[in-house]
Design a protein around this motif. Sequence first.
Motif, PDB file in Angstrom:
ATOM      1  N   LEU A  32       0.823  -1.206   0.000  1.00  0.00           N
ATOM      2  CA  LEU A  32       0.000   0.000   0.000  1.00  0.00           C
ATOM      3  C   LEU A  32       0.860   1.261   0.000  1.00  0.00           C
ATOM      4  N   GLY A  33       2.039   1.170   0.615  1.00  0.00           N
ATOM      5  CA  GLY A  33       2.936   2.319   0.597  1.00  0.00           C
ATOM      6  C   GLY A  33       3.497   2.619  -0.775  1.00  0.00           C
ATOM      7  N   HIS A  34       3.530   1.610  -1.660  1.00  0.00           N
ATOM      8  CA  HIS A  34       4.026   1.804  -3.023  1.00  0.00           C
ATOM      9  C   HIS A  34       2.883   1.731  -4.038  1.00  0.00           C
ATOM     10  N   LEU A  35       1.667   2.017  -3.598  1.00  0.00           N
ATOM     11  CA  LEU A  35       0.509   1.852  -4.469  1.00  0.00           C
ATOM     12  C   LEU A  35       0.583   2.765  -5.691  1.00  0.00           C
ATOM     13  N   HIS A  36       1.017   3.992  -5.506  1.00  0.00           N
ATOM     14  CA  HIS A  36       1.098   4.920  -6.638  1.00  0.00           C
ATOM     15  C   HIS A  36       2.123   4.444  -7.660  1.00  0.00           C
ATOM     16  N   GLU A  37       3.223   3.888  -7.190  1.00  0.00           N
ATOM     17  CA  GLU A  37       4.232   3.369  -8.114  1.00  0.00           C
ATOM     18  C   GLU A  37       3.704   2.159  -8.874  1.00  0.00           C
ATOM     19  N   VAL A  38       2.993   1.280  -8.176  1.00  0.00           N
ATOM     20  CA  VAL A  38       2.429   0.096  -8.832  1.00  0.00           C
ATOM     21  C   VAL A  38       1.388   0.499  -9.869  1.00  0.00           C
ATOM     22  N   SER A  84       1.112   2.116 -17.455  1.00  0.00           N
ATOM     23  CA  SER A  84       2.097   2.536 -18.460  1.00  0.00           C
ATOM     24  C   SER A  84       2.327   1.455 -19.504  1.00  0.00           C
ATOM     25  N   THR A  85       1.473   0.455 -19.546  1.00  0.00           N
ATOM     26  CA  THR A  85       1.588  -0.624 -20.524  1.00  0.00           C
ATOM     27  C   THR A  85       0.653  -0.313 -21.687  1.00  0.00           C
TER      28      THR A  85
END
Length: 415
Positions: A97-103, A109-110
């Motif tokens: 959840l802390g890296h949700l924006h990156e995920v 981006s595909t």
Amino acid sequence: MGHHSQFPALLTYRYSCDIRVLRMMRETTMGNSVTQRHKKVLEQHSEAWMQRVLQYLTVCEPFTRSSVVLPVFTEPPLLPALPKPKWLLAVYARDVLGHLHEVKAKITSTFGSVLKMDSTKKVTKKLAGAAAGTAAWCTNVGNEHGQVLVSVLTTSEGQGLDAMAAGLMKCYREAGEAPPKVIYMDRDCCNQHGPCQVKAMFTEWDGLQVRLDIWHFMRWFAAGVTTEAHPLYGIFMARLSRSIFEWDPEGVAALRCAKEGELAAKRIGHISEEAVTTRITRRELVLHCRRRTRGVEETTRLIRSLISLFDSESGKDAVFIHFLFSPPPAGKPSDVQPPAELPSHWKDQLPPFQHEWIQHTLFKANPQTGKLEKVPQLKLWWYPPQPPLVHTQPPASPDHFFCRPLFLWMSQRMW
């Protein structure tokens, strides 16, 4: 952000989890579950605790020999209990959840210039808990590289996909990507009675072409067979695939050159073209070569030839069951005769698995009336066709293994 990334642990209400353990959790795959990670962490903690205990006891040992009065040493502390695997999974979820924006950024981006949209029920059948039964179909959109662009759950196939299409067009528009050129579907590719529904969903992509997916194209031919359990079904689908696809000649030539060099390095001797061909395995072809379509004219010719072959006498199995449905005869609807069957008194006296071969052996359809008539050359004993000694496909049914000879006895005047 840089200062925050230097913190070595993730804090919870009672415990803290080392960042190195979270990195191990990110590599979770099949056979590498949270329980397995918990066992490895427990093993590392046990080894570290054992080393510290041995070090402490080694320091205490000389004092037990040199002193007149034995000193009293404090017992080493017990091994601290580790949290349960469920806690590790909860910490891992908090880290994700802390890296949700990156995920999200990676997923959205595909892109691709060739898309394929299809629906399946396999994913929705695996939903459990409160989500079980909330969706019936899972619709996926992928690109030419096999990457999934978007996946949505719906209650019915093909319904409620306008929001998905709008989101997909928004991603292309905001990323500045060129719209895709082709999208492959399982339906609505050759609509001649109105506008295409797929183009109506993707209104911003004017040049989008809607085409039929090749796998569903082959499945349309399978709709014309009597049953998929027929012994000739696998052979028919394999030959249909060869009628549509072929191996790229350039890739095959490069693979042959590589195989010749490999055999020459082993000093086998003279290597013929046939020997090189036999040494190339199916796995090597799939790994190093690509397949391409043969073209419209060649594919049409091969498919027509294939259908003609399986629609002839070659398209029957050991008990004379046709593989393909025969088209009705041309003419007025009133002239079309239903398929002839055994007389009712024959069917009542014979077991069901005897009907098929007796109908094709003792009787012949009258071309004018369509009714069954006995063959002119009658005899006493009639024998069913024997099953083949070698089966390339599983038998459709056990009937032809249990067919019995027929002894035909009638009064003299009836002969």
